[in-house]
Motif scaffolding. Structure first.
Motif, PDB file in Angstrom:
ATOM      1  N   PRO A   1      35.132 -12.694  50.626  1.00  0.00           N
ATOM      2  CA  PRO A   1      35.020 -11.536  51.521  1.00  0.00           C
ATOM      3  C   PRO A   1      33.985 -11.780  52.612  1.00  0.00           C
ATOM      4  O   PRO A   1      33.069 -12.581  52.455  1.00  0.00           O
ATOM      5  CB  PRO A   1      34.556 -10.421  50.589  1.00  0.00           C
ATOM      6  CG  PRO A   1      33.845 -11.119  49.486  1.00  0.00           C
ATOM      7  CD  PRO A   1      34.521 -12.450  49.327  1.00  0.00           C
ATOM      8  N   ASN A   2      34.132 -11.068  53.682  1.00  0.00           N
ATOM      9  CA  ASN A   2      33.207 -11.107  54.804  1.00  0.00           C
ATOM     10  C   ASN A   2      32.124 -10.074  54.520  1.00  0.00           C
ATOM     11  O   ASN A   2      32.409  -8.889  54.421  1.00  0.00           O
ATOM     12  CB  ASN A   2      33.990 -10.764  56.078  1.00  0.00           C
ATOM     13  CG  ASN A   2      33.169 -10.917  57.314  1.00  0.00           C
ATOM     14  OD1 ASN A   2      31.952 -10.810  57.295  1.00  0.00           O
ATOM     15  ND2 ASN A   2      33.860 -11.149  58.410  1.00  0.00           N
ATOM     16  N   VAL A   3      30.879 -10.514  54.377  1.00  0.00           N
ATOM     17  CA  VAL A   3      29.777  -9.599  54.083  1.00  0.00           C
ATOM     18  C   VAL A   3      28.852  -9.559  55.295  1.00  0.00           C
ATOM     19  O   VAL A   3      28.180 -10.539  55.608  1.00  0.00           O
ATOM     20  CB  VAL A   3      28.999 -10.046  52.823  1.00  0.00           C
ATOM     21  CG1 VAL A   3      27.832  -9.100  52.553  1.00  0.00           C
ATOM     22  CG2 VAL A   3      29.920 -10.149  51.625  1.00  0.00           C
ATOM     23  N   GLY A   4      28.848  -8.448  55.995  1.00  0.00           N
ATOM     24  CA  GLY A   4      28.008  -8.284  57.174  1.00  0.00           C
ATOM     25  C   GLY A   4      28.330  -9.268  58.288  1.00  0.00           C
ATOM     26  O   GLY A   4      27.435  -9.705  58.993  1.00  0.00           O
ATOM     27  N   GLY A   5      29.577  -9.646  58.408  1.00  0.00           N
ATOM     28  CA  GLY A   5      29.993 -10.590  59.442  1.00  0.00           C
ATOM     29  C   GLY A   5      29.781 -12.045  59.066  1.00  0.00           C
ATOM     30  O   GLY A   5      29.998 -12.939  59.876  1.00  0.00           O
ATOM     31  N   VAL A   6      29.364 -12.302  57.824  1.00  0.00           N
ATOM     32  CA  VAL A   6      29.061 -13.664  57.393  1.00  0.00           C
ATOM     33  C   VAL A   6      29.879 -14.018  56.151  1.00  0.00           C
ATOM     34  O   VAL A   6      29.917 -13.262  55.186  1.00  0.00           O
ATOM     35  CB  VAL A   6      27.555 -13.813  57.079  1.00  0.00           C
ATOM     36  CG1 VAL A   6      27.240 -15.194  56.561  1.00  0.00           C
ATOM     37  CG2 VAL A   6      26.728 -13.485  58.311  1.00  0.00           C
ATOM     38  N   THR A   7      30.527 -15.157  56.215  1.00  0.00           N
ATOM     39  CA  THR A   7      31.244 -15.715  55.072  1.00  0.00           C
ATOM     40  C   THR A   7      30.912 -17.195  55.022  1.00  0.00           C
ATOM     41  O   THR A   7      31.013 -17.885  56.040  1.00  0.00           O
ATOM     42  CB  THR A   7      32.770 -15.568  55.236  1.00  0.00           C
ATOM     43  OG1 THR A   7      33.082 -14.210  55.479  1.00  0.00           O
ATOM     44  CG2 THR A   7      33.517 -16.041  54.016  1.00  0.00           C
ATOM     45  N   PRO A   8      30.518 -17.708  53.869  1.00  0.00           N
ATOM     46  CA  PRO A   8      30.287 -19.151  53.813  1.00  0.00           C
ATOM     47  C   PRO A   8      31.584 -19.885  54.134  1.00  0.00           C
ATOM     48  O   PRO A   8      32.664 -19.414  53.799  1.00  0.00           O
ATOM     49  CB  PRO A   8      29.877 -19.415  52.365  1.00  0.00           C
ATOM     50  CG  PRO A   8      29.669 -18.099  51.729  1.00  0.00           C
ATOM     51  CD  PRO A   8      30.290 -17.061  52.583  1.00  0.00           C
ATOM     52  N   ASN A   9      31.470 -21.027  54.787  1.00  0.00           N
ATOM     53  CA  ASN A   9      32.649 -21.848  55.024  1.00  0.00           C
ATOM     54  C   ASN A   9      32.689 -22.885  53.914  1.00  0.00           C
ATOM     55  O   ASN A   9      32.094 -23.955  54.008  1.00  0.00           O
ATOM     56  CB  ASN A   9      32.614 -22.510  56.402  1.00  0.00           C
ATOM     57  CG  ASN A   9      33.935 -23.177  56.732  1.00  0.00           C
ATOM     58  OD1 ASN A   9      34.596 -23.722  55.857  1.00  0.00           O
ATOM     59  ND2 ASN A   9      34.316 -23.131  57.981  1.00  0.00           N
TER      60      ASN A   9
ATOM     61  N   HIS B   1      25.691 -15.706  77.212  1.00  0.00           N
ATOM     62  CA  HIS B   1      24.644 -15.066  76.406  1.00  0.00           C
ATOM     63  C   HIS B   1      25.190 -14.488  75.096  1.00  0.00           C
ATOM     64  O   HIS B   1      24.471 -14.408  74.106  1.00  0.00           O
ATOM     65  CB  HIS B   1      23.866 -14.013  77.214  1.00  0.00           C
ATOM     66  CG  HIS B   1      24.636 -12.783  77.541  1.00  0.00           C
ATOM     67  ND1 HIS B   1      25.461 -12.698  78.638  1.00  0.00           N
ATOM     68  CD2 HIS B   1      24.708 -11.588  76.896  1.00  0.00           C
ATOM     69  CE1 HIS B   1      26.017 -11.486  78.659  1.00  0.00           C
ATOM     70  NE2 HIS B   1      25.578 -10.807  77.617  1.00  0.00           N
ATOM     71  N   VAL B   2      26.453 -14.103  75.060  1.00  0.00           N
ATOM     72  CA  VAL B   2      27.064 -13.615  73.810  1.00  0.00           C
ATOM     73  C   VAL B   2      27.149 -14.767  72.814  1.00  0.00           C
ATOM     74  O   VAL B   2      26.854 -14.612  71.620  1.00  0.00           O
ATOM     75  CB  VAL B   2      28.461 -12.997  74.073  1.00  0.00           C
ATOM     76  CG1 VAL B   2      29.190 -12.706  72.764  1.00  0.00           C
ATOM     77  CG2 VAL B   2      28.320 -11.737  74.904  1.00  0.00           C
ATOM     78  N   TRP B   3      27.552 -15.928  73.312  1.00  0.00           N
ATOM     79  CA  TRP B   3      27.647 -17.102  72.436  1.00  0.00           C
ATOM     80  C   TRP B   3      26.270 -17.486  71.907  1.00  0.00           C
ATOM     81  O   TRP B   3      26.096 -17.708  70.708  1.00  0.00           O
ATOM     82  CB  TRP B   3      28.278 -18.278  73.193  1.00  0.00           C
ATOM     83  CG  TRP B   3      28.413 -19.525  72.369  1.00  0.00           C
ATOM     84  CD1 TRP B   3      29.186 -19.714  71.266  1.00  0.00           C
ATOM     85  CD2 TRP B   3      27.740 -20.768  72.585  1.00  0.00           C
ATOM     86  NE1 TRP B   3      29.046 -20.985  70.797  1.00  0.00           N
ATOM     87  CE2 TRP B   3      28.157 -21.658  71.591  1.00  0.00           C
ATOM     88  CE3 TRP B   3      26.827 -21.210  73.549  1.00  0.00           C
ATOM     89  CZ2 TRP B   3      27.702 -22.976  71.508  1.00  0.00           C
ATOM     90  CZ3 TRP B   3      26.375 -22.522  73.470  1.00  0.00           C
ATOM     91  CH2 TRP B   3      26.820 -23.378  72.455  1.00  0.00           C
ATOM     92  N   ILE B   4      25.282 -17.518  72.797  1.00  0.00           N
ATOM     93  CA  ILE B   4      23.944 -17.964  72.408  1.00  0.00           C
ATOM     94  C   ILE B   4      23.243 -16.968  71.484  1.00  0.00           C
ATOM     95  O   ILE B   4      22.672 -17.345  70.463  1.00  0.00           O
ATOM     96  CB  ILE B   4      23.073 -18.234  73.657  1.00  0.00           C
ATOM     97  CG1 ILE B   4      23.632 -19.437  74.418  1.00  0.00           C
ATOM     98  CG2 ILE B   4      21.609 -18.464  73.277  1.00  0.00           C
ATOM     99  CD1 ILE B   4      22.975 -19.666  75.768  1.00  0.00           C
ATOM    100  N   PHE B   5      23.308 -15.684  71.819  1.00  0.00           N
ATOM    101  CA  PHE B   5      22.502 -14.692  71.090  1.00  0.00           C
ATOM    102  C   PHE B   5      23.251 -13.937  69.997  1.00  0.00           C
ATOM    103  O   PHE B   5      22.618 -13.308  69.150  1.00  0.00           O
ATOM    104  CB  PHE B   5      21.873 -13.703  72.074  1.00  0.00           C
ATOM    105  CG  PHE B   5      20.923 -14.359  73.025  1.00  0.00           C
ATOM    106  CD1 PHE B   5      19.731 -14.916  72.581  1.00  0.00           C
ATOM    107  CD2 PHE B   5      21.216 -14.443  74.377  1.00  0.00           C
ATOM    108  CE1 PHE B   5      18.849 -15.536  73.456  1.00  0.00           C
ATOM    109  CE2 PHE B   5      20.347 -15.053  75.265  1.00  0.00           C
ATOM    110  CZ  PHE B   5      19.161 -15.614  74.803  1.00  0.00           C
ATOM    111  N   ALA B   6      24.568 -13.990  70.002  1.00  0.00           N
ATOM    112  CA  ALA B   6      25.329 -13.286  68.957  1.00  0.00           C
ATOM    113  C   ALA B   6      26.065 -14.252  68.032  1.00  0.00           C
ATOM    114  O   ALA B   6      26.039 -14.082  66.811  1.00  0.00           O
ATOM    115  CB  ALA B   6      26.326 -12.311  69.597  1.00  0.00           C
ATOM    116  N   MET B   7      26.711 -15.242  68.609  1.00  0.00           N
ATOM    117  CA  MET B   7      27.537 -16.130  67.783  1.00  0.00           C
ATOM    118  C   MET B   7      26.735 -17.231  67.096  1.00  0.00           C
ATOM    119  O   MET B   7      26.923 -17.486  65.896  1.00  0.00           O
ATOM    120  CB  MET B   7      28.659 -16.732  68.626  1.00  0.00           C
ATOM    121  CG  MET B   7      29.630 -15.683  69.168  1.00  0.00           C
ATOM    122  SD  MET B   7      30.788 -16.414  70.332  1.00  0.00           S
ATOM    123  CE  MET B   7      32.322 -16.015  69.532  1.00  0.00           C
ATOM    124  N   LEU B   8      25.855 -17.900  67.825  1.00  0.00           N
ATOM    125  CA  LEU B   8      25.091 -19.005  67.234  1.00  0.00           C
ATOM    126  C   LEU B   8      24.155 -18.567  66.101  1.00  0.00           C
ATOM    127  O   LEU B   8      24.010 -19.317  65.126  1.00  0.00           O
ATOM    128  CB  LEU B   8      24.325 -19.784  68.307  1.00  0.00           C
ATOM    129  CG  LEU B   8      25.175 -20.690  69.188  1.00  0.00           C
ATOM    130  CD1 LEU B   8      24.309 -21.455  70.176  1.00  0.00           C
ATOM    131  CD2 LEU B   8      26.028 -21.643  68.371  1.00  0.00           C
TER     132      LEU B   8
END
Length: 190
Positions: free
Chosen positions: A42-50, A151-158
């Protein structure tokens, strides 16, 4: 000479290279486990281990494949992730897993060349950095496909990639020893 008196050809035995094709079996098994866990986690808080990256990082740390073999591992991992991807651009998995497996292989080879191949944190470091390479490339491809600002990639995605990288580093670290033990136990070593 007639057929009855014709000498029988001798069988030629060919010794397997390295440890034979055992690395293929362990790779297939761990990639299958990784794909299953990737699909059901499951996706928990936008994070899932790969899990797939963690599994091929374990394989690469364990078998120390040639670079071409690691590229093959990454390519297969990427292709198998396409159908189960929850992403807006599933084909990005092929490029990103190639990058992750290549990074992991180069790091393992570099660590052994530098004399730190038996460093206990090697699985953590390689799992983390393979995830950073894979996730960084994947999210950059996604940024391009979706037309997102830099900036979305740098500050949100990375930052999310870094969190997943830490999780994958820990998974790789904690599962490496049991998988290694199983790998060598079956081979009658260590």
């Amino acid at each position: 000479m007639d057929e009855k008196n014709k000498p029988m050809p001798q069988l030629i035995e060919i010794e397997p290279m390295q440890d034979g094709y055992r690395w293929v079996a362990i790779t297939a098994m761990l990639l299958a486990i990784g794909i299953i866990l990737h699909t059901v986690s499951p996706n928990v808080g936008g994070v899932t281990p790969n899990w797939t990256i963690a599994m091929y990082s374990i394989v690469i740390n364990l078998t120390k494949p040639r670079l071409t073999q690691a590229i093959g591992i990454g390519f297969i991992a990427g292709l198998t992730l396409v159908p189960s991807s929850k992403s807006a651009f599933p084909l990005g998995n092929v490029a990103s897993e190639l990058a992750g497996a290549t990074t992991c292989c180069i790091l393992v080879k570099a660590m052994f060349a530098a004399g730190i191949g038996e460093w206990k944190l090697r699985p953590f470091v390689t799992g983390f950095l393979a995830t950073m390479a894979s996730g960084g490339l994947f999210t950059f491809i996604l940024k391009l496909v979706l037309g997102l600002p830099l900036h979305v990639w740098i500050f949100a995605m990375l930052p999310v990639v870094a969190i997943v990288g830490l999780l994958n580093g820990l998974i790789t670290f904690f599962l490496y020893a049991p998988v290694r033990k199983l790998f060598y136990f079956q081979e009658g070593e260590k």
